[in-house]
Design a protein around this motif. Structure first.
Motif, mmCIF file in Angstrom:
data_model
loop_
_atom_site.group_PDB
_atom_site.id
_atom_site.type_symbol
_atom_site.label_atom_id
_atom_site.label_comp_id
_atom_site.label_asym_id
_atom_site.label_seq_id
_atom_site.Cartn_x
_atom_site.Cartn_y
_atom_site.Cartn_z
ATOM 1 N N ASP A 1 -2.580 2.278 5.246
ATOM 2 C CA ASP A 1 -2.628 2.656 3.843
ATOM 3 C C ASP A 1 -2.450 4.163 3.720
ATOM 4 O OD1 ASP A 1 -3.318 2.015 0.969
ATOM 5 O OD2 ASP A 1 -4.846 3.500 1.458
ATOM 6 N N ASN A 2 -1.661 4.583 2.746
ATOM 7 C CA ASN A 2 -1.407 6.004 2.551
ATOM 8 C C ASN A 2 -1.699 6.438 1.120
ATOM 9 O OD1 ASN A 2 -0.645 8.456 3.678
ATOM 10 N ND2 ASN A 2 1.428 8.290 2.879
ATOM 11 N N GLY A 3 -2.553 5.728 0.427
ATOM 12 C CA GLY A 3 -2.924 6.107 -0.932
ATOM 13 C C GLY A 3 -2.148 5.349 -1.996
ATOM 14 N N ARG B 1 -0.672 0.227 -3.584
ATOM 15 C CA ARG B 1 -0.901 1.050 -2.397
ATOM 16 C C ARG B 1 0.416 1.289 -1.652
ATOM 17 N NH1 ARG B 1 -5.673 3.177 -3.302
ATOM 18 N NH2 ARG B 1 -5.765 3.813 -1.149
ATOM 19 N N ARG B 2 0.526 2.445 -1.005
ATOM 20 C CA ARG B 2 1.659 2.778 -0.144
ATOM 21 C C ARG B 2 1.236 2.573 1.304
ATOM 22 N NH1 ARG B 2 3.271 8.769 -1.327
ATOM 23 N NH2 ARG B 2 1.098 8.964 -0.762
ATOM 24 N N PHE B 3 2.161 2.148 2.130
ATOM 25 C CA PHE B 3 1.888 1.954 3.552
ATOM 26 C C PHE B 3 2.959 2.674 4.361
ATOM 27 C CE2 PHE B 3 -0.269 -1.468 1.453
ATOM 28 C CZ PHE B 3 -1.462 -1.561 2.133
ATOM 29 N N LEU C 1 12.526 4.081 12.662
ATOM 30 C CA LEU C 1 11.397 3.186 12.454
ATOM 31 C C LEU C 1 10.128 3.966 12.123
ATOM 32 C CD1 LEU C 1 10.272 0.291 12.519
ATOM 33 C CD2 LEU C 1 9.898 0.582 14.963
ATOM 34 N N LEU C 2 9.985 5.143 12.703
ATOM 35 C CA LEU C 2 8.786 5.956 12.478
ATOM 36 C C LEU C 2 8.670 6.449 11.038
ATOM 37 C CD1 LEU C 2 8.921 8.077 15.742
ATOM 38 C CD2 LEU C 2 7.588 6.015 15.321
ATOM 39 N N THR C 3 9.759 6.441 10.295
ATOM 40 C CA THR C 3 9.735 6.941 8.917
ATOM 41 C C THR C 3 9.739 5.831 7.877
ATOM 42 O OG1 THR C 3 12.146 7.101 8.835
ATOM 43 C CG2 THR C 3 10.936 9.047 9.594
ATOM 44 N N THR C 4 9.601 4.572 8.293
ATOM 45 C CA THR C 4 9.624 3.472 7.320
ATOM 46 C C THR C 4 8.333 3.448 6.512
ATOM 47 O OG1 THR C 4 8.800 1.900 8.960
ATOM 48 C CG2 THR C 4 11.190 2.023 8.663
ATOM 49 N N LYS C 5 8.470 2.988 5.270
ATOM 50 C CA LYS C 5 7.345 2.871 4.351
ATOM 51 C C LYS C 5 7.368 1.481 3.747
ATOM 52 C CE LYS C 5 7.579 7.725 3.270
ATOM 53 N NZ LYS C 5 7.916 8.744 2.323
ATOM 54 N N GLY C 6 6.213 1.035 3.273
ATOM 55 C CA GLY C 6 6.151 -0.301 2.701
ATOM 56 C C GLY C 6 5.253 -0.393 1.504
ATOM 57 N N ARG C 7 5.415 -1.496 0.777
ATOM 58 C CA ARG C 7 4.511 -1.822 -0.322
ATOM 59 C C ARG C 7 4.373 -3.326 -0.392
ATOM 60 N NH1 ARG C 7 6.818 -3.267 -5.351
ATOM 61 N NH2 ARG C 7 9.059 -3.104 -5.299
ATOM 62 N N VAL C 8 3.198 -3.763 -0.770
ATOM 63 C CA VAL C 8 2.871 -5.185 -0.812
ATOM 64 C C VAL C 8 3.519 -5.825 -2.040
ATOM 65 C CG1 VAL C 8 0.976 -6.825 -1.036
ATOM 66 C CG2 VAL C 8 0.726 -4.841 0.432
ATOM 67 N N LEU C 9 4.116 -7.004 -1.844
ATOM 68 C CA LEU C 9 4.758 -7.706 -2.947
ATOM 69 C C LEU C 9 3.894 -8.822 -3.524
ATOM 70 C CD1 LEU C 9 8.426 -7.986 -1.674
ATOM 71 C CD2 LEU C 9 7.449 -6.315 -3.235
ATOM 72 N N ASP C 10 2.867 -9.224 -2.818
ATOM 73 C CA ASP C 10 1.961 -10.263 -3.319
ATOM 74 C C ASP C 10 0.555 -10.013 -2.759
ATOM 75 O OD1 ASP C 10 2.490 -10.969 -0.723
ATOM 76 O OD2 ASP C 10 3.479 -12.833 -1.201
ATOM 77 N N GLN C 11 -0.314 -10.970 -2.846
ATOM 78 C CA GLN C 11 -1.704 -10.803 -2.421
ATOM 79 C C GLN C 11 -1.849 -10.998 -0.922
ATOM 80 O OE1 GLN C 11 -4.451 -10.205 -4.384
ATOM 81 N NE2 GLN C 11 -5.900 -10.335 -2.712
ATOM 82 N N VAL C 12 -2.471 -10.030 -0.256
ATOM 83 C CA VAL C 12 -2.839 -10.187 1.152
ATOM 84 C C VAL C 12 -4.313 -10.545 1.157
ATOM 85 C CG1 VAL C 12 -3.004 -9.105 3.404
ATOM 86 C CG2 VAL C 12 -1.168 -8.452 1.868
#
Length: 175
Positions: free
Chosen positions: A87-89, A143-145, A163-174
């Motif tokens: 998580d990055n905020g 949240r940002r990942f 790969l080290l610079t990839t970022k993600g965001r959740v699209l549904d409920q974890v």
């Protein structure tokens, strides 16, 4: 065309002779192969999801990379199973990089994902692997990942710099 035997004869003539304009009664014609293929495809996806380890406790993470339009065309990027994202905020917080408001939350990819050369993002299945007070994250949390590393310490795959610079965001409920 009142009795059953008459309907069978008409239906048989329509199919055998391919009489133009002849339709079987009550729309009982044969199903098209496309409908069968669509049903088989849905069933195959369902079986694949059920057989995937921990698919029930998984969610979708949209993993994105930065594309440099001035640079040469890049190759496809593989995000291996076992990749960790932290998580990055909040994504809507302009000071998220400076205020330290981050959850002790780690998401681990369950399956490999490939970002194709002309695409910026790909979807992959993830699950929560950290021991934190936060046990779930949803789209509403915003949240940002960011990529953290791999959970495979012994047989660590080669990690390209992209790969080290990839970022993600959740699209549904974890869960």
């Amino acid at each position: 065309m009142g009795n059953v035997s008459t309907r069978r004869i008409v239906y048989g003539r329509c199919l055998a002779n391919r009489v133009p304009g002849c339709t079987p009664p009550h729309g009982r014609g044969p199903k098209t192969p496309a409908l069968h293929l669509a049903a088989l495809g849905k069933a195959a996806v369902l079986v694949w999801m059920l057989l995937l380890p921990d698919a029930v406790a998984a969610a979708t993470l949209l993993v994105c990379r930065t594309i440099d339009l001035a640079g040469p065309l890049g190759a496809s990027l593989t995000i291996p199973a076992g990749s960790l994202y932290r998580d990055n905020g909040r994504a809507d917080d302009p000071l998220a990089d400076f205020n330290g408001e981050r959850w002790q939350l780690r998401l681990e990819t369950i399956a490999d994902a490939v970002i194709l050369p002309l695409q910026e993002c790909a979807r992959t299945l993830v699950r929560i692997t950290s021991d934190s007070s936060v046990k779930a994250v949803s789209v509403a949390d915003n949240r940002r990942f960011v990529y953290l590393g791999t959970s495979r310490i012994i047989d660590r795959p080669d990690e390209p710099e992209e790969l080290l610079t990839t970022k993600g965001r959740v699209l549904d409920q974890v869960p």
